[in-house]
Design a protein around this motif. Structure first.
Motif, PDB file in Angstrom:
ATOM      1  N   PHE A 192     -33.275 -43.823   7.371  1.00 60.44           N
ATOM      2  CA  PHE A 192     -32.118 -42.708   7.739  1.00 60.44           C
ATOM      3  C   PHE A 192     -31.332 -43.495   6.652  1.00 60.44           C
ATOM      4  N   ALA A 193     -31.951 -44.623   6.329  1.00 61.68           N
ATOM      5  CA  ALA A 193     -30.710 -45.523   5.622  1.00 61.68           C
ATOM      6  C   ALA A 193     -30.714 -45.282   3.742  1.00 61.68           C
ATOM      7  N   LEU A 194     -31.935 -44.725   3.730  1.00 63.14           N
ATOM      8  CA  LEU A 194     -31.777 -44.063   2.216  1.00 63.14           C
ATOM      9  C   LEU A 194     -30.960 -42.864   2.003  1.00 63.14           C
ATOM     10  N   GLY A 195     -30.576 -42.456   3.452  1.00 64.96           N
ATOM     11  CA  GLY A 195     -30.411 -41.138   3.143  1.00 64.96           C
ATOM     12  C   GLY A 195     -28.459 -41.745   1.792  1.00 64.96           C
ATOM     13  N   ALA A 196     -27.866 -42.467   1.949  1.00 59.80           N
ATOM     14  CA  ALA A 196     -26.939 -42.838   1.943  1.00 59.80           C
ATOM     15  C   ALA A 196     -26.679 -42.688   0.025  1.00 59.80           C
ATOM     16  N   ALA A 197     -28.035 -42.827  -0.445  1.00 59.83           N
ATOM     17  CA  ALA A 197     -28.299 -42.580  -1.584  1.00 59.83           C
ATOM     18  C   ALA A 197     -28.482 -41.256  -2.394  1.00 59.83           C
ATOM     19  N   PHE A 198     -27.968 -39.978  -1.574  1.00 59.60           N
ATOM     20  CA  PHE A 198     -27.708 -38.668  -1.830  1.00 59.60           C
ATOM     21  C   PHE A 198     -29.162 -38.363  -1.661  1.00 59.60           C
ATOM     22  N   GLY A 199     -29.565 -38.939  -0.939  1.00 58.64           N
ATOM     23  CA  GLY A 199     -30.794 -38.137  -0.103  1.00 58.64           C
ATOM     24  C   GLY A 199     -32.461 -38.631  -0.997  1.00 58.64           C
ATOM     25  N   VAL A 200     -32.268 -38.604  -2.138  1.00 58.15           N
ATOM     26  CA  VAL A 200     -33.139 -38.631  -3.012  1.00 58.15           C
ATOM     27  C   VAL A 200     -34.766 -39.767  -2.925  1.00 58.15           C
ATOM     28  N   PRO A 201     -34.372 -40.773  -2.200  1.00 56.60           N
ATOM     29  CA  PRO A 201     -35.343 -41.538  -2.074  1.00 56.60           C
ATOM     30  C   PRO A 201     -35.853 -41.009  -0.293  1.00 56.60           C
ATOM     31  N   VAL A 202     -35.271 -40.858  -0.153  1.00 54.07           N
ATOM     32  CA  VAL A 202     -35.881 -39.487   1.557  1.00 54.07           C
ATOM     33  C   VAL A 202     -37.388 -38.570   1.220  1.00 54.07           C
TER      34      VAL A 202
END
Length: 338
Positions: A192-202
């Motif tokens: 959820f938190a990594l979504g703000a990084a344009f979703g790439v880490p997700v």
């Protein structure tokens, strides 16, 4: 009498009756709830509140004494919460969340959840195929702590013992369930938190988790324990993996706001979609708690393969039915603002 004192005295004399009436209604509502007010009093409360706000505005503009301003500010604040504040108790809030908010949020983020599921399944398929062809890749996909002896070098008997082990003591099972809940919730919140990084880490996190699951599946498949392992996994996995998919879907939902904010700023788009994503994650954390109980308790107590598979499939059907039918009486609302 000085002009300021005379002005304050007349101001209070003209309006104090309504203030006292409002204060009495508020005090009764605070002590006994809104049910203690009759229909006429309920209808009159908003008008008295607006009159109090008007008095406060006038008092500020003509600089009346500080005590009167403090009294009116306090009265206005108390009246606001009685007239317009949240009137539901905790039980009602939770009931509304699970009856409506959570399933509606799942449907609103349908495409994001489908993409998250696709990424996880793609990882499973890749990890399974690569490990089956070249077992040396297993160590690259699965950590030692996660493998717990389930490696390509293990014998069929050793692998069978890991999925048909004897039930643990009650305190051990409770501790294990707590550990699993904490671990899986951490993964979900990270998605959820990594979504703000344009979703790439997700995307990477979902695919990598799929690789680990697929690699372990390949190990059991190579020893002709495929059905037994899938049943062992299903009893909790259908709930756990669905919850992780929803957390990934929430992260991708936020990533979509960053990639395509439409006519809004990225911050505004993130804020607009953040509420739905947050509801999704909160509901998923509850699912992870259920999965931890199934894994830490149910899976240890149920050792029959058919029963394990039945429990896992039943849980999956129940979750899908809940997400499909829950909150259907509530309008979905515009998607672009969610």
């Amino acid at each position: 009498m000085p002009d300021d004192l005379l002005k304050s005295y007349r101001f209070r004399q003209e309006r104090e009756g309504k203030w006292r009436e409002l204060e009495a209604l508020i005090a009764r509502a605070e002590r006994h709830g809104l049910k203690s007010l009759d229909a006429e009093e309920l209808a009159r409360a908003p008008a008295l509140y607006r009159a109090c706000m008007s008095s406060l505005s006038v008092a500020r503009s003509i600089s009346l004494d500080a005590n009167l301003l403090a009294y009116l500010e306090s009265l206005s604040l108390r009246a606001y919460f009685v007239v317009y504040g949240v009137r539901a108790n905790l039980g009602q809030v939770l009931a509304r969340f699970f009856r409506r908010d959570f399933p509606v949020a799942v449907r609103r983020t349908g495409w994001s959840n489908a993409l998250a599921a696709g990424l996880l399944l793609a990882g499973v398929a890749t990890g399974w195929a690569v490990t089956a062809k070249e077992p040396a890749w297993f160590e690259a996909f699965v950590s030692t702590a996660m493998a717990q002896g389930r490696t390509p070098d293990a014998t069929r008997q050793e692998l069978a013992e890991t999925i048909f082990d004897k039930p643990k003591a009650a305190d051990q099972m409770t501790a294990f369930a707590t550990f699993l809940f904490t671990h899986n919730a951490r993964i979900g919140m990270l998605c959820f938190a990594l979504g703000a990084a344009f979703g790439v880490p997700v995307v990477l996190l979902l695919f990598y988790n799929g690789l680990a699951i697929g690699a372990i599946c390949a190990v059991f498949d190579g020893k002709d324990l495929t059905v037994e392992f899938l049943a062992w996994l299903a009893i909790h996995g259908t709930t756990e993996l669905t919850a992780i998919v929803l957390c990934g879907g929430a992260g991708l939902h936020l990533g979509g706001a960053m990639i395509n904010p439409t006519r809004r700023t990225r911050l505004a788009a993130l804020r607009a979609k953040g509420r739905t994503a947050t509801i999704l994650v909160v509901g998923a954390v509850v699912m992870l708690f259920v999965a931890a109980l199934l894994e830490g308790l149910g899976r240890q107590l149920i050792t029959d393969t058919t029963t394990r598979m039945a429990v896992g499939c039943t849980m999956l059907v129940l979750w899908l039915a809940y997400f499909t039918l829950g909150g259907r009486s509530v309008p979905m609302g515009p998607r672009h603002g969610q």
